[in-house]
Motif scaffolding. Structure first.
Motif, mmCIF file in Angstrom:
data_model
loop_
_atom_site.group_PDB
_atom_site.id
_atom_site.type_symbol
_atom_site.label_atom_id
_atom_site.label_comp_id
_atom_site.label_asym_id
_atom_site.label_seq_id
_atom_site.Cartn_x
_atom_site.Cartn_y
_atom_site.Cartn_z
ATOM 1 N N UNK A 56 15.973 7.302 -5.411
ATOM 2 C CA UNK A 56 15.323 7.354 -4.545
ATOM 3 C C UNK A 56 14.548 8.411 -3.295
ATOM 4 N N UNK A 57 15.014 9.540 -3.570
ATOM 5 C CA UNK A 57 14.610 10.774 -3.074
ATOM 6 C C UNK A 57 13.548 11.228 -3.110
ATOM 7 N N UNK A 58 13.274 11.359 -5.024
ATOM 8 C CA UNK A 58 12.679 11.948 -5.786
ATOM 9 C C UNK A 58 11.548 10.998 -4.981
ATOM 10 N N UNK A 59 11.607 9.803 -5.290
ATOM 11 C CA UNK A 59 10.204 9.040 -4.894
ATOM 12 C C UNK A 59 9.673 9.104 -2.962
ATOM 13 N N UNK A 60 10.568 9.244 -2.902
ATOM 14 C CA UNK A 60 10.427 9.177 -1.096
ATOM 15 C C UNK A 60 9.291 11.371 -1.459
ATOM 16 N N UNK A 87 18.434 2.844 3.266
ATOM 17 C CA UNK A 87 18.095 4.304 4.596
ATOM 18 C C UNK A 87 16.774 4.629 3.414
ATOM 19 N N UNK A 88 16.549 5.318 2.364
ATOM 20 C CA UNK A 88 15.511 6.140 2.194
ATOM 21 C C UNK A 88 14.656 4.825 1.469
ATOM 22 N N UNK A 89 14.997 4.274 1.469
ATOM 23 C CA UNK A 89 13.783 3.108 0.895
ATOM 24 C C UNK A 89 13.377 2.688 2.658
ATOM 25 N N UNK A 90 13.783 2.894 3.941
ATOM 26 C CA UNK A 90 13.125 2.382 4.132
ATOM 27 C C UNK A 90 12.507 3.662 4.733
ATOM 28 N N UNK A 91 12.896 4.656 4.886
ATOM 29 C CA UNK A 91 11.973 6.085 4.831
ATOM 30 C C UNK A 91 10.577 6.281 4.178
ATOM 31 N N UNK A 92 10.460 6.210 2.482
ATOM 32 C CA UNK A 92 9.666 6.039 1.830
ATOM 33 C C UNK A 92 8.883 4.609 2.372
ATOM 34 N N UNK A 93 8.870 3.729 2.454
ATOM 35 C CA UNK A 93 7.458 2.453 3.820
ATOM 36 C C UNK A 93 7.399 3.027 4.549
ATOM 37 N N UNK A 94 8.094 3.974 5.255
ATOM 38 C CA UNK A 94 7.482 3.828 6.975
ATOM 39 C C UNK A 94 5.882 5.514 6.035
ATOM 40 N N UNK A 95 6.722 6.511 5.532
ATOM 41 C CA UNK A 95 5.990 7.795 4.792
ATOM 42 C C UNK A 95 4.710 6.939 4.176
ATOM 43 N N UNK A 96 5.095 5.757 3.252
ATOM 44 C CA UNK A 96 3.097 5.608 3.176
ATOM 45 C C UNK A 96 1.987 4.890 3.842
ATOM 46 N N UNK A 97 3.011 4.713 5.094
ATOM 47 C CA UNK A 97 1.985 3.695 6.187
ATOM 48 C C UNK A 97 1.300 4.767 7.377
ATOM 49 N N UNK A 99 1.270 8.030 10.430
ATOM 50 C CA UNK A 99 0.318 8.730 10.401
ATOM 51 C C UNK A 99 1.351 10.590 10.702
ATOM 52 N N UNK A 100 2.122 9.970 11.384
ATOM 53 C CA UNK A 100 3.085 11.208 12.106
ATOM 54 C C UNK A 100 4.438 11.267 11.324
ATOM 55 N N UNK A 101 5.077 12.028 10.644
ATOM 56 C CA UNK A 101 6.412 12.643 10.237
ATOM 57 C C UNK A 101 7.335 12.368 11.028
ATOM 58 N N UNK A 102 7.096 12.283 12.600
ATOM 59 C CA UNK A 102 8.442 12.130 13.327
ATOM 60 C C UNK A 102 8.648 10.448 13.105
ATOM 61 N N UNK A 103 6.970 9.206 13.192
ATOM 62 C CA UNK A 103 7.535 8.119 12.876
ATOM 63 C C UNK A 103 8.004 7.460 12.054
ATOM 64 N N UNK A 104 8.472 8.823 10.318
ATOM 65 C CA UNK A 104 9.379 8.509 9.220
ATOM 66 C C UNK A 104 10.786 8.154 9.504
ATOM 67 N N UNK A 105 11.247 9.825 10.330
ATOM 68 C CA UNK A 105 12.981 9.878 10.280
ATOM 69 C C UNK A 105 13.289 9.433 11.980
ATOM 70 N N UNK A 106 12.636 9.212 12.628
ATOM 71 C CA UNK A 106 13.710 8.927 14.255
ATOM 72 C C UNK A 106 14.583 7.608 13.561
#
Length: 106
Positions: A56-60, A87-97, A99-106
């Motif tokens: 999952x980390x590699x996918x992220x 949690x990694x899956x949540x980050x990956x879904x956020x990363x896909x949509x 626009x800003x890195x802050x919105x992925x990992x907050x």
């Protein structure tokens, strides 16, 4: 048998060490029971989750790279040390949509 159903990873991992002992039939029966529930069992140990989390980390990281995000050392450490597949899956879904890195990992 109850232990094998409750902790199938323990039954599966201990089988090679105990299958030739005096309780061979019970060990192999517990192994079979553990295999039956393994497909629907929520694995508890970090050892069991580690390969899945690494994938999952590699996918992220692939999604972050494809989106053009730069990952600093601190964030890389946070991501690679996470073993929570959800949690990694949540980050990956956020990363896909997002626009800003802050919105992925907050």
């Amino acid at each position: 048998m109850e232990k094998a159903r409750a902790l199938p990873e323990l039954a599966i991992l201990s089988t090679p060490a105990n299958a030739d002992g005096p309780h061979r039939k019970a060990v192999l029966t517990a192994f079979a029971e553990a295999l039956e529930v393994a497909d629907v069992y929520e694995w508890q140990s970090d050892f069991a989750h580690e390969p899945e989390a690494r994938g999952e980390v590699n996918g992220l990281f692939n999604v972050l790279e494809a989106r053009g995000f730069t990952v600093d050392d601190s964030l890389r450490q946070r991501i690679t040390s996470c073993t929570d597949v959800r949690q990694i899956g949540t980050w990956t879904r956020r990363a896909a949509v997002t626009q800003a890195l802050d919105g992925i990992f907050d």
